[in-house]
Design an enzyme around this catalytic site. Structure first.
Site, PDB file in Angstrom:
ATOM      1  N   GLU A  36       4.109  -5.808   7.072  1.00  0.00           N
ATOM      2  CA  GLU A  36       3.297  -4.811   7.779  1.00  0.00           C
ATOM      3  C   GLU A  36       3.697  -4.635   9.242  1.00  0.00           C
ATOM      4  O   GLU A  36       3.722  -3.517   9.751  1.00  0.00           O
ATOM      5  CB  GLU A  36       1.801  -5.168   7.698  1.00  0.00           C
ATOM      6  CG  GLU A  36       1.152  -4.852   6.352  1.00  0.00           C
ATOM      7  CD  GLU A  36       1.301  -5.974   5.336  1.00  0.00           C
ATOM      8  OE1 GLU A  36       2.155  -6.865   5.534  1.00  0.00           O
ATOM      9  OE2 GLU A  36       0.563  -5.950   4.330  1.00  0.00           O
TER      10      GLU A  36
ATOM     11  N   GLY B   3       0.446  -5.100   0.783  1.00  0.00           N
ATOM     12  CA  GLY B   3      -0.722  -5.084  -0.092  1.00  0.00           C
ATOM     13  C   GLY B   3      -0.435  -5.653  -1.470  1.00  0.00           C
ATOM     14  O   GLY B   3      -1.339  -6.162  -2.149  1.00  0.00           O
TER      15      GLY B   3
ATOM     16  N   ALA C 259       0.858  -1.176   0.000  1.00  0.00           N
ATOM     17  CA  ALA C 259       0.000   0.000   0.000  1.00  0.00           C
ATOM     18  C   ALA C 259       0.899   1.233   0.000  1.00  0.00           C
ATOM     19  O   ALA C 259       2.072   1.143   0.376  1.00  0.00           O
ATOM     20  CB  ALA C 259      -0.873  -0.011   1.247  1.00  0.00           C
TER      21      ALA C 259
ATOM     22  N   GLU D  80      -0.744  -9.296  -1.003  1.00  0.00           N
ATOM     23  CA  GLU D  80      -2.172  -9.583  -0.793  1.00  0.00           C
ATOM     24  C   GLU D  80      -2.930  -9.564  -2.121  1.00  0.00           C
ATOM     25  O   GLU D  80      -3.832 -10.368  -2.358  1.00  0.00           O
ATOM     26  CB  GLU D  80      -2.762  -8.570   0.202  1.00  0.00           C
ATOM     27  CG  GLU D  80      -2.194  -8.765   1.606  1.00  0.00           C
ATOM     28  CD  GLU D  80      -2.645  -7.683   2.574  1.00  0.00           C
ATOM     29  OE1 GLU D  80      -2.321  -6.501   2.315  1.00  0.00           O
ATOM     30  OE2 GLU D  80      -3.315  -8.008   3.565  1.00  0.00           O
TER      31      GLU D  80
HETATM   32  C1  3H9 Z   1       0.710  -2.391   3.378  1.00  0.00           C
HETATM   33  O1  3H9 Z   1       0.878  -2.806   2.283  1.00  0.00           O
HETATM   34  C2  3H9 Z   1      -0.604  -2.490   4.117  1.00  0.00           C
HETATM   35  C3  3H9 Z   1      -1.567  -3.458   3.516  1.00  0.00           C
HETATM   36  O2  3H9 Z   1      -1.479  -4.716   4.160  1.00  0.00           O
HETATM   37  C4  3H9 Z   1      -2.982  -3.034   3.768  1.00  0.00           C
HETATM   38  C5  3H9 Z   1      -3.518  -1.924   3.007  1.00  0.00           C
HETATM   39  C6  3H9 Z   1      -4.986  -1.687   3.236  1.00  0.00           C
HETATM   40  N1  3H9 Z   1       4.700   3.469  -0.101  1.00  0.00           N
HETATM   41  O3  3H9 Z   1      13.399   1.564  -0.259  1.00  0.00           O
HETATM   42  P1  3H9 Z   1      13.746   2.316  -1.481  1.00  0.00           P
HETATM   43  C7  3H9 Z   1       9.408   4.782  -1.650  1.00  0.00           C
HETATM   44  S1  3H9 Z   1       1.961  -1.604   4.205  1.00  0.00           S
HETATM   45  C8  3H9 Z   1       5.176   4.657  -0.459  1.00  0.00           C
HETATM   46  O4  3H9 Z   1      14.825   3.328  -1.400  1.00  0.00           O
HETATM   47  P2  3H9 Z   1      14.738  -0.103  -2.672  1.00  0.00           P
HETATM   48  C9  3H9 Z   1      10.566   5.122  -0.744  1.00  0.00           C
HETATM   49  O5  3H9 Z   1      10.174   6.028   0.260  1.00  0.00           O
HETATM   50  C10 3H9 Z   1       3.288  -1.571   3.062  1.00  0.00           C
HETATM   51  N2  3H9 Z   1       6.458   4.867  -0.817  1.00  0.00           N
HETATM   52  O6  3H9 Z   1      14.055   1.332  -2.699  1.00  0.00           O
HETATM   53  C11 3H9 Z   1      11.535   5.730  -1.718  1.00  0.00           C
HETATM   54  O7  3H9 Z   1      11.105   7.050  -1.986  1.00  0.00           O
HETATM   55  P3  3H9 Z   1      12.136   8.235  -2.326  1.00  0.00           P
HETATM   56  C12 3H9 Z   1       4.015  -2.848   3.024  1.00  0.00           C
HETATM   57  C13 3H9 Z   1       7.273   3.819  -0.822  1.00  0.00           C
HETATM   58  O8  3H9 Z   1      14.844  -0.519  -4.070  1.00  0.00           O
HETATM   59  C14 3H9 Z   1      11.327   4.904  -2.974  1.00  0.00           C
HETATM   60  O9  3H9 Z   1      10.032   4.320  -2.836  1.00  0.00           O
HETATM   61  N3  3H9 Z   1       5.163  -2.721   2.178  1.00  0.00           N
HETATM   62  C15 3H9 Z   1       6.834   2.548  -0.456  1.00  0.00           C
HETATM   63  O10 3H9 Z   1      15.936  -0.089  -1.800  1.00  0.00           O
HETATM   64  C16 3H9 Z   1      12.329   3.804  -3.142  1.00  0.00           C
HETATM   65  O11 3H9 Z   1      12.400   2.997  -1.976  1.00  0.00           O
HETATM   66  C17 3H9 Z   1       6.384  -2.413   2.658  1.00  0.00           C
HETATM   67  O12 3H9 Z   1       6.575  -2.282   3.836  1.00  0.00           O
HETATM   68  C18 3H9 Z   1       5.487   2.389  -0.080  1.00  0.00           C
HETATM   69  N4  3H9 Z   1       4.981   1.179   0.256  1.00  0.00           N
HETATM   70  O13 3H9 Z   1      13.687  -1.037  -1.937  1.00  0.00           O
HETATM   71  C19 3H9 Z   1       7.470  -2.293   1.642  1.00  0.00           C
HETATM   72  N5  3H9 Z   1       7.883   1.685  -0.527  1.00  0.00           N
HETATM   73  O14 3H9 Z   1      12.845   7.754  -3.555  1.00  0.00           O
HETATM   74  C20 3H9 Z   1       8.237  -1.030   1.842  1.00  0.00           C
HETATM   75  C21 3H9 Z   1       8.926   2.412  -0.962  1.00  0.00           C
HETATM   76  O15 3H9 Z   1      11.270   9.404  -2.529  1.00  0.00           O
HETATM   77  N6  3H9 Z   1       9.268  -0.813   0.844  1.00  0.00           N
HETATM   78  N7  3H9 Z   1       8.575   3.699  -1.138  1.00  0.00           N
HETATM   79  O16 3H9 Z   1      13.049   8.318  -1.136  1.00  0.00           O
HETATM   80  C22 3H9 Z   1      10.436  -1.500   0.832  1.00  0.00           C
HETATM   81  O17 3H9 Z   1      10.691  -2.388   1.612  1.00  0.00           O
HETATM   82  C23 3H9 Z   1      11.444  -1.071  -0.197  1.00  0.00           C
HETATM   83  O18 3H9 Z   1      11.132   0.220  -0.597  1.00  0.00           O
HETATM   84  C24 3H9 Z   1      11.516  -1.956  -1.456  1.00  0.00           C
HETATM   85  C25 3H9 Z   1      12.455  -1.299  -2.518  1.00  0.00           C
HETATM   86  C26 3H9 Z   1      12.083  -3.332  -1.082  1.00  0.00           C
HETATM   87  C27 3H9 Z   1      10.174  -2.125  -2.078  1.00  0.00           C
END
Ligand code: 3H9
Length: 690
Positions: free
Chosen positions: A125, A102, A63, A105
């Site tokens: 999460e 998400g 999400a 999911e």
């Molecule tokens: C969820 O899904 C809840 C659901 O169960 C229910 C919903 C109803 N949103 O980490 P990076 C941005 S909770 C917004 O440097 P990498 C990040 O801030 C979510 N922004 O890249 C950065 O921005 P900026 C569960 C996000 O290649 C840019 O993307 N998911 C999100 O080293 C690049 O990120 C997670 O917890 C996001 N969800 O790693 C996953 N994710 O360039 C969280 C990233 O402006 N994300 N950004 O600084 C990660 O673990 C890593 O970002 C990922 C990529 C592995 C995906």
């Protein structure tokens, strides 16, 4: 207006592509785009099967976390996923990169999943202080059973394609062409009955599985709520039908979504992604093929091991051949342990032992190194002498770095003919395990040198934070401030064990006195003596630590310090307690008692106050950087977000009120007016953090 979701179809197969850079997070527009695509597909009889895929570097990473602070905007993800699952045409998710939260999911709502062999799936999460909120807690157990779901959901662990195939998450793994594999699977299944996880009965579970897991998870969570909430939800819904389970999931998710812990964990998530935004970000780092390390003690060998683990070649310098051999063996010992932990392949270890690690007593062997890190004894004169030597042998473009935790990097740079190529790289021990790295920037450092430090940090997998030059940079400067406050507390009436207990209640892994005993009390003692000439004479100075050291009680290694270790289990040391009592009497302090909350209030305010000064002086770029340092280097509970985040949450006025109250108690050296100014000046930065 461009939409982040596109739909194309040919030969009866529709391909939905989500394209929402950088990580295809499910924003409101993506949810709407998916819902619209589903409506079109449902209405188009010519479409017989669907592939759901993503453009760019990854499948949906979750999400959109940035939306969490705002009111939920329809359509809700769980409804969109229900719509996909309900289609009477098979849907295959084609997963590359990471399908997280998400995103995973969404894939679970599809009828089949094909993963590229380099892809991962996970429900992280809980690491954001929430639980899966779009069906993950209900669909995953129905797919892989309760035990494996407890593991994935309460830890947030990512699972690679091979494991996902074994667990039954992936129906196929694509070696190369992901869309081709997805299409192949779709064609095989096109006429088969459509499998929907929501149609399955709940996973059968023995209740003792939850009881056993609960204790373990609560201990590991150290005060963090979400992993325990996730487990409780899994237990509560284990026998519910799908709709009931989904309703409970939605309730628990809504309760946690904007909780204090979720806000804190989101803050630190984004703060960790901001640390790379430095003034030198556009400078070109020097390519580092070979790394030199001077000093083969605990730090030097840890740094060498860290670089070797990252695939670099290392030359390790010690004062003579025997010491060099000893240092080499110590570094290899660390790597052997990495092999045992499964972090290093035996073949890589063999290559390192055969030639990638070179130990020597000759500085001349550093002539080819692109970056040399000095990790010698923490003494300015010793370090300056080494830098004079390094300056002679290192190639002119090489960057020289000092691994110091307190010393003036500018004064070390000044003895070389290349001060613009000298930086500080403050590693944390054990350096091959701890993630934090402070990149210390002296005034003359050129942007390329700083960028080289950051590039090295990235290569070593570290969390690198930029710090200016001062005593202790960011982390140790704050540590000094709260250690002082802890000293005031024991002089004012708290026992060291009470202070330590308060630290642990707060969620820190160790108390400040236990920690000093473990590190060796002589380190702080030497530091205090070094700083004595510059100490403000008005400062309240607590001599207890010095007096304990004067007895030769240098902490755990000496068997005594604040605690006595002679009986195996540490107990408060009688002599330390007697010294404390005598000092109270000598200073005429009327001893009083402190609750755990009062103790941590003072410690936290000391951290915040010093953090405000650090911001004020420009030592840290952002208050979030301070939090990243405290969380990753000092065990500050991640779910509290760091001291500066806590100050934000408390509100500046409240922080000031509490600091002033403490200052009135006359236990602080700083004048409240000074504090007011520091905090007021820092206010803008607090606000900027957004
Ligand atoms: C969820 O899904 C809840 C659901 O169960 C229910 C919903 C109803 N949103 O980490 P990076 C941005 S909770 C917004 O440097 P990498 C990040 O801030 C979510 N922004 O890249 C950065 O921005 P900026 C569960 C996000 O290649 C840019 O993307 N998911 C999100 O080293 C690049 O990120 C997670 O917890 C996001 N969800 O790693 C996953 N994710 O360039 C969280 C990233 O402006 N994300 N950004 O600084 C990660 O673990 C890593 O970002 C990922 C990529 C592995 C995906």
């Amino acid at each position: 207006m461009t939409t982040p979701v596109s739909l194309s179809h040919a030969d009866g197969i529709a391909v939905i592509t989500i394209d929402n850079p950088p990580v295809n997070a499910v924003s409101q527009a993506v949810r709407q785009g998916l819902a619209d695509s589903m409506a079109k597909i449902a209405a188009d009889a010519s479409i017989r099967g669907i592939i759901l895929s993503c453009a760019g570097r990854t499948f949906v990473a979750g999400a959109d976390i940035r939306e969490f602070g705002k009111p939920p905007a329809p359509p809700m993800l769980r409804d969109v996923i229900a719509g996909i699952e309900a289609l009477d045409k098979p849907v295959v998710a084609a997963i590359h990169g990471t399908a997280l939260g998400g995103g995973f999911e969404l894939a679970l709502g599809c009828h089949y999943r094909v993963m590229h062999r380099s892809a991962f799936v996970g429900l992280p999460e809980v690491t954001l202080g929430i639980i899966p909120g779009a069906g993950g807690t209900q669909r995953l157990p129905r797919l892989i059973g309760i035990q494996a779901s407890i593991d994935m959901i309460t830890s947030g662990r990512r699972v690679d394609a091979a494991e996902a195939l074994k667990l039954g998450i992936a129906d196929a793994v694509a070696e190369g062409d992901l869309l081709g594999s997805a299409r192949k699977l779709l064609m095989e299944k096109i006429a088969a009955p459509i499998p929907r996880l929501s149609d399955r009965p709940p996973a059968a579970t023995a209740p003792e599985i939850f009881a056993k897991a609960r204790q373990q998870i609560a201990t590991r969570a150290r005060g963090q709520i979400s992993p325990v909430s996730a487990l409780d939800l899994l237990a509560e819904t284990a026998h519910m039908d799908f709709a009931q389970g989904m309703a409970r999931e939605a309730e628990i998710f809504a309760g946690l979504r904007n909780s204090g812990q979720a806000r804190a964990l989101r803050h630190i998530f984004f703060a960790e992604r901001e640390i790379g935004k430095i003034p030198e970000a556009d400078a070109r780092p020097l390519p580092v093929a070979g790394l030199g390390v001077v000093g083969g003690g605990l730090m030097g060998t840890g740094i060498a091991a860290s670089a070797l683990l990252a695939g670099m070649n290392v030359t390790l310098i010690e004062r003579d051949a025997a010491s060099a051999e000893g240092a080499r063996n110590r570094a290899l010992g660390l790597l052997k342990a990495s092999v045992e932990r499964g972090k290093l392949a035996q073949a890589d270890y063999d290559a390192i032992a055969a030639g990638r690690l070179h130990a020597s007593a000759s500085y001349a062997d550093l002539a080819e190194a692109d970056l040399v890190i000095e990790a010698a004894f923490e003494d300015l004169a010793v370090k300056q002498a080494i830098f004079r030597e390094l300056d002679k042998v290192a190639k002119p473009e090489a960057v020289l770095a000092t691994n110091t935790s307190y010393l003036d990097v500018g004064a070390i740079a000044a003895v070389t003919a290349r001060p613009e190529r000298v930086i500080g790289l403050h590693f944390f021990s054990p350096a091959h395990i701890m993630k934090l790295l402070e990149v210390v920037v002296p005034p003359k450092a050129r942007p390329e040198a700083v960028a080289t430090g950051f590039a090295l940090g990235r290569r070593l997998g570290k969390i690198a934070v930029r710090a200016g030059v001062c005593d202790g940079f960011i982390g140790n400067r704050i540590l000094s401030a709260y250690r002082k406050q802890a000293d005031y507390l024991i002089e004012d009436g708290a026992a060291p064990a009470e202070v330590d207990a308060a630290f642990k209640n707060f969620g820190l892994p160790m108390g400040v006195f236990e920690m000093q005993d473990m590190a060796g009390l002589d380190i702080g003692w030497a530091n205090r003596r070094a700083l004595a000439p510059r100490r403000d004479p008005r400062e309240r100075y607590v001599e207890i630590g010095d007096l304990i050291c004067e007895r030769g009680h240098l902490g755990r290694k000496a068997g005594r310090g604040y605690y006595n270790y002679s009986g195996g289990v540490p107990v408060p040391d009688d002599e330390a307690l007697a010294i404390i009592a005598a000092e109270r009497t000598r200073k005429g302090i009327v001893s009083r008692s402190f609750t755990s909350d009062e103790i941590m209030d003072r410690i936290l305010l000391a951290m915040i106050n010093e953090g405000a000064r650090i911001l004020d002086e420009g030592i840290a770029l952002r208050s979030g950087d301070i939090d990243v340092v405290m969380v990753n280097g000092y065990g500050f509970p991640r779910w509290r977000g760091g001291p500066m985040h806590m100050a934000d949450e408390m509100g500046l006025a409240e922080v000031l009120r509490r600091i002033e109250a403490l200052a009135r108690d006359d236990t602080w050296f700083w004048k409240p007016s000074g504090l007011l100014k520091q905090l007021a000046d820092a206010k803008r930065r607090f606000a900027d953090k957004g």
